[in-house]
Design an enzyme around this catalytic site. Structure first.
Site, PDB file in Angstrom:
ATOM      1  N   ASN A 174      44.932  11.400  63.616  1.00  0.00           N
ATOM      2  CA  ASN A 174      46.069  12.088  62.331  1.00  0.00           C
ATOM      3  C   ASN A 174      45.760  13.113  61.880  1.00  0.00           C
ATOM      4  O   ASN A 174      44.935  13.593  61.222  1.00  0.00           O
ATOM      5  CB  ASN A 174      46.932  10.836  60.996  1.00  0.00           C
ATOM      6  CG  ASN A 174      46.361  10.214  60.835  1.00  0.00           C
ATOM      7  OD1 ASN A 174      44.532  10.136  61.689  1.00  0.00           O
ATOM      8  ND2 ASN A 174      46.817   9.459  59.643  1.00  0.00           N
TER       9      ASN A 174
ATOM     10  N   GLU B 169      46.558  15.661  58.328  1.00  0.00           N
ATOM     11  CA  GLU B 169      47.822  16.160  57.702  1.00  0.00           C
ATOM     12  C   GLU B 169      47.632  17.485  56.867  1.00  0.00           C
ATOM     13  O   GLU B 169      46.887  17.913  57.586  1.00  0.00           O
ATOM     14  CB  GLU B 169      47.792  14.108  56.689  1.00  0.00           C
ATOM     15  CG  GLU B 169      47.458  13.332  57.484  1.00  0.00           C
ATOM     16  CD  GLU B 169      47.368  12.034  55.954  1.00  0.00           C
ATOM     17  OE1 GLU B 169      47.182  12.288  54.906  1.00  0.00           O
ATOM     18  OE2 GLU B 169      48.575  10.818  56.563  1.00  0.00           O
TER      19      GLU B 169
ATOM     20  N   CYS C  86      50.374  13.092  64.511  1.00  0.00           N
ATOM     21  CA  CYS C  86      49.852  11.801  64.433  1.00  0.00           C
ATOM     22  C   CYS C  86      49.375  12.270  65.051  1.00  0.00           C
ATOM     23  O   CYS C  86      49.301  12.194  66.600  1.00  0.00           O
ATOM     24  CB  CYS C  86      51.485  11.239  65.105  1.00  0.00           C
ATOM     25  SG  CYS C  86      52.470  10.553  63.713  1.00  0.00           S
TER      26      CYS C  86
ATOM     27  N   GLU D  60      48.461   9.568  68.289  1.00  0.00           N
ATOM     28  CA  GLU D  60      49.247   9.272  69.562  1.00  0.00           C
ATOM     29  C   GLU D  60      49.510  10.896  70.138  1.00  0.00           C
ATOM     30  O   GLU D  60      49.011  11.189  72.179  1.00  0.00           O
ATOM     31  CB  GLU D  60      50.073   8.875  69.709  1.00  0.00           C
ATOM     32  CG  GLU D  60      50.273   7.036  69.410  1.00  0.00           C
ATOM     33  CD  GLU D  60      50.423   7.007  67.546  1.00  0.00           C
ATOM     34  OE1 GLU D  60      50.244   8.093  67.142  1.00  0.00           O
ATOM     35  OE2 GLU D  60      51.008   6.538  67.238  1.00  0.00           O
TER      36      GLU D  60
ATOM     37  N   CYS E 167      55.000   5.471  65.722  1.00  0.00           N
ATOM     38  CA  CYS E 167      56.429   6.357  65.182  1.00  0.00           C
ATOM     39  C   CYS E 167      57.083   6.983  65.983  1.00  0.00           C
ATOM     40  O   CYS E 167      57.178   6.935  67.265  1.00  0.00           O
ATOM     41  CB  CYS E 167      55.807   7.132  63.951  1.00  0.00           C
ATOM     42  SG  CYS E 167      55.728   8.884  65.448  1.00  0.00           S
TER      43      CYS E 167
ATOM     44  N   CYS F   7      56.221   9.528  67.936  1.00  0.00           N
ATOM     45  CA  CYS F   7      55.409   9.419  69.012  1.00  0.00           C
ATOM     46  C   CYS F   7      56.216   8.647  70.119  1.00  0.00           C
ATOM     47  O   CYS F   7      55.645   8.563  71.910  1.00  0.00           O
ATOM     48  CB  CYS F   7      54.184   8.952  68.515  1.00  0.00           C
ATOM     49  SG  CYS F   7      53.429  10.114  67.601  1.00  0.00           S
TER      50      CYS F   7
HETATM   51  N1  THU Z   1      50.581   8.595  61.629  1.00  0.00           N
HETATM   52  C1  THU Z   1      50.091   8.463  63.134  1.00  0.00           C
HETATM   53  O1  THU Z   1      49.266   9.371  63.219  1.00  0.00           O
HETATM   54  N2  THU Z   1      50.475   7.961  63.919  1.00  0.00           N
HETATM   55  C2  THU Z   1      51.836   6.612  64.231  1.00  0.00           C
HETATM   56  O2  THU Z   1      52.452   6.412  65.021  1.00  0.00           O
HETATM   57  C3  THU Z   1      52.288   6.527  63.101  1.00  0.00           C
HETATM   58  C4  THU Z   1      51.973   7.404  61.554  1.00  0.00           C
HETATM   59  C5  THU Z   1      50.370   8.900  60.700  1.00  0.00           C
HETATM   60  C6  THU Z   1      51.344  10.039  60.038  1.00  0.00           C
HETATM   61  C7  THU Z   1      50.435  10.282  58.726  1.00  0.00           C
HETATM   62  O3  THU Z   1      49.594  10.857  58.489  1.00  0.00           O
HETATM   63  C8  THU Z   1      49.919   8.727  58.280  1.00  0.00           C
HETATM   64  O4  THU Z   1      49.553   8.442  59.858  1.00  0.00           O
HETATM   65  C9  THU Z   1      51.434   8.204  57.223  1.00  0.00           C
HETATM   66  O5  THU Z   1      52.494   8.500  57.899  1.00  0.00           O
END
Ligand code: THU
Length: 135
Positions: A47, A49, A58, A60, A89, A92
């Site tokens: 991920n 940000e 994310c 994935e 999520c 994804c």
């Molecule tokens: N996140 C992912 O990388 N994958 C997911 O399927 C769920 C959420 C990340 C996004 C963000 O950087 C952090 O997790 C918190 O939501």
């Protein structure tokens, strides 16, 4: 352990190792993914940000987009690792569904424990897929 178990284990380890590169200064929730294509190539993702929160992406999707951008569209399995074994999520799941409902999804925790294994079809029931676009 059969070959499949070993392959799953090594993919989970790659996803877990990738977590060190997660850029998650806001959530402090590091996610790693490792995607194996049907041709046997492996793409990792983390991920990433942003101070403008919605532009975060994310792990994935990073792994999938890396694969697609290198010509791969057929996937065998994706491993997703978070400290507490969280599941992918909705966004994804939708992107996974774009490239095949049969892709297997491995969900593991930060100790490398495989907590759940399912297909994208199970993860996203009644998915809206490219086929549904045909009139
Ligand atoms: N996140 C992912 O990388 N994958 C997911 O399927 C769920 C959420 C990340 C996004 C963000 O950087 C952090 O997790 C918190 O939501």
């Amino acid at each position: 352990m059969n070959l499949n178990d070993e392959e799953n284990r090594s993919l989970i380890n790659l996803a877990n190792e990738a977590r060190r590169y997660a850029y998650a200064p806001y959530s402090n929730y590091q996610v790693g993914a490792a995607l194996r294509t049907k041709s046997g190539r492996i793409f990792t993702g983390v991920n990433v940000e942003s101070a403008a929160y919605p532009t975060t992406i994310c792990a994935e999707r990073v792994a999938i987009y890396k694969a697609v951008s290198e010509g791969e569209r057929e996937f065998d399995v994706i491993a997703v690792v978070t400290e507490n074994g969280g599941s992918p999520c909705g966004s994804c799941r939708q992107v996974m569904a774009e490239f095949g409902l049969k892709t297997r999804v491995l969900i593991a925790d930060g100790r490398g424990n495989l907590l759940k294994e399912m297909t994208v079809a199970e993860l996203l029931p009644e998915a809206f897929t490219p086929e549904k676009m045909n009139k």
